[in-house]
Motif scaffolding. Structure first.
Motif, PDB file in Angstrom:
ATOM      1  N   PRO A  16     -20.102 -15.186 -38.666  1.00 46.92           N
ATOM      2  CA  PRO A  16     -21.360 -14.784 -39.185  1.00 46.92           C
ATOM      3  C   PRO A  16     -22.252 -14.211 -38.206  1.00 46.92           C
ATOM      4  O   PRO A  16     -23.327 -13.418 -38.682  1.00 46.92           O
ATOM      5  N   GLN A  17     -22.511 -14.981 -37.239  1.00 42.00           N
ATOM      6  CA  GLN A  17     -23.224 -14.319 -36.177  1.00 42.00           C
ATOM      7  C   GLN A  17     -23.172 -12.682 -35.855  1.00 42.00           C
ATOM      8  O   GLN A  17     -24.299 -12.189 -35.712  1.00 42.00           O
ATOM      9  N   GLU A  18     -21.938 -12.207 -35.703  1.00 43.05           N
ATOM     10  CA  GLU A  18     -21.870 -10.760 -35.633  1.00 43.05           C
ATOM     11  C   GLU A  18     -22.293 -10.310 -36.631  1.00 43.05           C
ATOM     12  O   GLU A  18     -22.868  -8.887 -36.585  1.00 43.05           O
ATOM     13  N   ALA A  19     -22.121 -10.582 -37.970  1.00 48.12           N
ATOM     14  CA  ALA A  19     -22.485  -9.864 -39.323  1.00 48.12           C
ATOM     15  C   ALA A  19     -23.884  -9.709 -39.154  1.00 48.12           C
ATOM     16  O   ALA A  19     -24.635  -8.754 -39.574  1.00 48.12           O
ATOM     17  N   ILE A  20     -24.463 -10.770 -38.976  1.00 47.43           N
ATOM     18  CA  ILE A  20     -26.057 -11.029 -38.945  1.00 47.43           C
ATOM     19  C   ILE A  20     -26.722 -10.093 -37.868  1.00 47.43           C
ATOM     20  O   ILE A  20     -27.541  -9.187 -38.082  1.00 47.43           O
ATOM     21  N   GLN A  21     -26.040  -9.858 -36.646  1.00 49.58           N
ATOM     22  CA  GLN A  21     -26.487  -9.039 -35.502  1.00 49.58           C
ATOM     23  C   GLN A  21     -26.219  -7.415 -35.743  1.00 49.58           C
ATOM     24  O   GLN A  21     -27.239  -6.790 -35.829  1.00 49.58           O
ATOM     25  N   ASP A  22     -25.285  -7.580 -36.817  1.00 52.23           N
ATOM     26  CA  ASP A  22     -24.897  -5.872 -37.127  1.00 52.23           C
ATOM     27  C   ASP A  22     -26.260  -5.525 -38.217  1.00 52.23           C
ATOM     28  O   ASP A  22     -26.534  -4.437 -38.049  1.00 52.23           O
ATOM     29  N   ALA A  23     -26.768  -6.480 -38.889  1.00 52.70           N
ATOM     30  CA  ALA A  23     -27.563  -6.422 -39.934  1.00 52.70           C
ATOM     31  C   ALA A  23     -28.730  -6.062 -39.362  1.00 52.70           C
ATOM     32  O   ALA A  23     -29.641  -5.029 -39.465  1.00 52.70           O
ATOM     33  N   GLN A  24     -29.260  -6.897 -38.405  1.00 50.13           N
ATOM     34  CA  GLN A  24     -30.428  -6.640 -37.641  1.00 50.13           C
ATOM     35  C   GLN A  24     -30.504  -5.437 -36.669  1.00 50.13           C
ATOM     36  O   GLN A  24     -31.732  -4.935 -36.538  1.00 50.13           O
ATOM     37  N   ASP A  25     -29.416  -4.818 -36.165  1.00 49.16           N
ATOM     38  CA  ASP A  25     -29.247  -3.758 -35.530  1.00 49.16           C
ATOM     39  C   ASP A  25     -29.027  -2.389 -36.203  1.00 49.16           C
ATOM     40  O   ASP A  25     -29.114  -1.207 -35.743  1.00 49.16           O
ATOM     41  N   GLY A  26     -29.060  -2.711 -37.595  1.00 49.02           N
ATOM     42  CA  GLY A  26     -28.963  -1.616 -38.698  1.00 49.02           C
ATOM     43  C   GLY A  26     -27.621  -0.790 -38.774  1.00 49.02           C
ATOM     44  O   GLY A  26     -27.409  -0.022 -39.379  1.00 49.02           O
ATOM     45  N   ARG A  27     -26.539  -1.826 -38.310  1.00 56.24           N
ATOM     46  CA  ARG A  27     -25.185  -1.271 -38.648  1.00 56.24           C
ATOM     47  C   ARG A  27     -24.383  -1.803 -39.855  1.00 56.24           C
ATOM     48  O   ARG A  27     -23.614  -1.298 -40.442  1.00 56.24           O
ATOM     49  N   ARG A  28     -25.371  -2.692 -40.552  1.00 53.35           N
ATOM     50  CA  ARG A  28     -25.003  -3.145 -41.800  1.00 53.35           C
ATOM     51  C   ARG A  28     -26.179  -3.363 -42.693  1.00 53.35           C
ATOM     52  O   ARG A  28     -27.189  -3.681 -42.078  1.00 53.35           O
ATOM     53  N   MET A  29     -26.015  -3.469 -44.065  1.00 52.54           N
ATOM     54  CA  MET A  29     -27.070  -3.946 -44.775  1.00 52.54           C
ATOM     55  C   MET A  29     -26.460  -5.361 -45.677  1.00 52.54           C
ATOM     56  O   MET A  29     -25.471  -5.135 -46.194  1.00 52.54           O
ATOM     57  N   LEU A  30     -27.102  -5.919 -45.491  1.00 54.36           N
ATOM     58  CA  LEU A  30     -26.842  -7.328 -46.302  1.00 54.36           C
ATOM     59  C   LEU A  30     -27.980  -7.813 -47.073  1.00 54.36           C
ATOM     60  O   LEU A  30     -29.061  -7.766 -46.893  1.00 54.36           O
ATOM     61  N   MET A  31     -27.540  -8.093 -48.360  1.00 59.78           N
ATOM     62  CA  MET A  31     -28.359  -8.642 -49.410  1.00 59.78           C
ATOM     63  C   MET A  31     -28.705  -9.945 -48.941  1.00 59.78           C
ATOM     64  O   MET A  31     -27.994 -10.817 -48.311  1.00 59.78           O
ATOM     65  N   PRO A  32     -30.009 -10.455 -49.454  1.00 58.32           N
ATOM     66  CA  PRO A  32     -30.357 -11.889 -48.950  1.00 58.32           C
ATOM     67  C   PRO A  32     -29.412 -13.036 -49.306  1.00 58.32           C
ATOM     68  O   PRO A  32     -29.277 -13.844 -48.395  1.00 58.32           O
ATOM     69  N   PRO A  33     -28.710 -13.111 -50.485  1.00 56.66           N
ATOM     70  CA  PRO A  33     -27.739 -14.054 -50.569  1.00 56.66           C
ATOM     71  C   PRO A  33     -26.701 -13.928 -49.583  1.00 56.66           C
ATOM     72  O   PRO A  33     -26.171 -15.098 -49.118  1.00 56.66           O
ATOM     73  N   THR A  34     -26.274 -12.899 -49.151  1.00 56.45           N
ATOM     74  CA  THR A  34     -25.296 -12.502 -48.211  1.00 56.45           C
ATOM     75  C   THR A  34     -25.748 -13.421 -46.904  1.00 56.45           C
ATOM     76  O   THR A  34     -24.931 -13.950 -46.095  1.00 56.45           O
ATOM     77  N   TRP A  35     -26.767 -12.807 -46.349  1.00 55.24           N
ATOM     78  CA  TRP A  35     -27.432 -13.303 -45.153  1.00 55.24           C
ATOM     79  C   TRP A  35     -27.753 -14.754 -44.932  1.00 55.24           C
ATOM     80  O   TRP A  35     -27.095 -15.419 -44.254  1.00 55.24           O
ATOM     81  N   ARG A  36     -28.040 -15.094 -46.189  1.00 56.75           N
ATOM     82  CA  ARG A  36     -28.470 -16.645 -46.324  1.00 56.75           C
ATOM     83  C   ARG A  36     -27.253 -17.341 -46.200  1.00 56.75           C
ATOM     84  O   ARG A  36     -27.168 -18.427 -45.439  1.00 56.75           O
ATOM     85  N   THR A  37     -26.326 -17.170 -46.800  1.00 59.03           N
ATOM     86  CA  THR A  37     -24.755 -17.591 -46.962  1.00 59.03           C
ATOM     87  C   THR A  37     -24.329 -17.526 -45.557  1.00 59.03           C
ATOM     88  O   THR A  37     -23.448 -18.556 -45.052  1.00 59.03           O
ATOM     89  N   LEU A  38     -24.169 -16.316 -44.848  1.00 54.50           N
ATOM     90  CA  LEU A  38     -23.727 -16.126 -43.662  1.00 54.50           C
ATOM     91  C   LEU A  38     -24.613 -17.400 -42.717  1.00 54.50           C
ATOM     92  O   LEU A  38     -23.721 -17.715 -41.604  1.00 54.50           O
ATOM     93  N   ASP A  39     -25.609 -17.249 -42.731  1.00 53.63           N
ATOM     94  CA  ASP A  39     -26.512 -18.180 -41.895  1.00 53.63           C
ATOM     95  C   ASP A  39     -25.976 -19.834 -42.127  1.00 53.63           C
ATOM     96  O   ASP A  39     -25.722 -20.359 -41.111  1.00 53.63           O
TER      97      ASP A  39
END
Length: 264
Positions: A204-227
């Motif tokens: 989850p931490q890698e996926a969120i970091q990818d989103a923060q760095d612009g390598r992925r786009m996460l919808m809010p529910p996906t981000w929240r669930t990963l968190d």
């Protein structure tokens, strides 16, 4: 996760809708495994240009089919009445949610939450490749597939997690029930679906970091669930988590070229 987040403005029409669309019932399943790097989730990047969430990274899932409510499905685990109490719906609707979760997971990842009996699970799903495609093409229903193969749906391998509803401002809306499930021993998630451009396991931490760095786009529910699952840290803890499932409907506020997502 912050109390609000921003998304590209082109994801939502510039003009507000006159009347909010009626949300369609949908499901998504957070597939999890414990790996050397820690807890990992299975993620799909949706093909760009799709009508809903094109280019976004998501969990396997999709719309509920009316045939998912078929009562002939051999069932093991918490009964539909229990699921109905969790999600606030009648037993027939809850049955459809669980069956849709199993079907969509199999269609989009090749992972099958079913077995020859109530205490076992399929170890290798490659023998069902033809049936998997037939399910995708809607040539057969989940009930037909399970009956043909003598398999029992393992509702006990799923746990309820959340209920997210697409914001009122979106032209396409879904009332999505989130489930979590552990990858069964011996099975592999392949992501061989035409709806995804790539698939991978990530912490989850890698996926969120990818989103923060612009390598992925996460919808809010996906981000929240990963968190949330990342905070628990292991499949065992996640599957043992007791959840109170209530509808979450984010609000979208246009701010120039971006959309601010507010969680109420």
């Amino acid at each position: 996760m912050p109390d609000d987040m921003t998304l590209p403005g082109n994801l939502v029409p510039a003009s507000p809708v006159a009347k909010p669309a009626e949300p369609r019932d949908a499901v998504t399943v957070v597939l999890l495994r414990d790996a050397e790097e820690g807890l990992e989730a299975f993620l799909l990047r949706r093909v760009k240009g799709m009508a809903f969430a094109g280019g976004m990274t998501v969990f396997p899932g999709g719309g509920v089919d009316q045939r998912d409510a078929d009562t002939s499905v051999a069932w093991a685990g918490p009964p539909p009445q229990w699921w109905g109490e969790v999600f606030g719906v009648d037993a027939a609707t809850a049955r459809a949610f669980v069956c849709a979760a199993v079907r969509e997971t199999f269609e989009e990842s090749g992972v099958l939450l079913a077995g020859p009996d109530s205490s076992s699970v399929v170890a290798d799903t490659r023998a069902y490749a033809t049936a998997r495609q037939q399910l995708v093409d809607r040539e057969i229903s989940l009930a037909q597939f399970l009956a043909n193969e003598g398999l029992v749906l393992r509702a006990d391998l799923l746990r309820p997690w959340a209920n997210w509803v697409t914001p009122l401002e979106e032209p396409r809306r879904y009332d999505t029930r989130f489930f979590v499930a552990a990858l069964p021993t011996g099975q592999r998630a392949d992501g061989e679906t035409t709806e995804a451009s790539d698939a991978s396991w990530q912490t989850p931490q890698e996926a969120i970091q990818d989103a923060q760095d612009g390598r992925r786009m996460l919808m809010p529910p996906t981000w929240r669930t990963l968190d949330e699952v990342g905070a628990l840290g292991s499949v065992e803890k996640i599957m043992a988590e007791e959840r109170s499932v209530e509808k979450i409907i984010p609000k979208l506020i246009r701010d120039g070229d971006t959309i601010r997502v507010v969680f109420q």
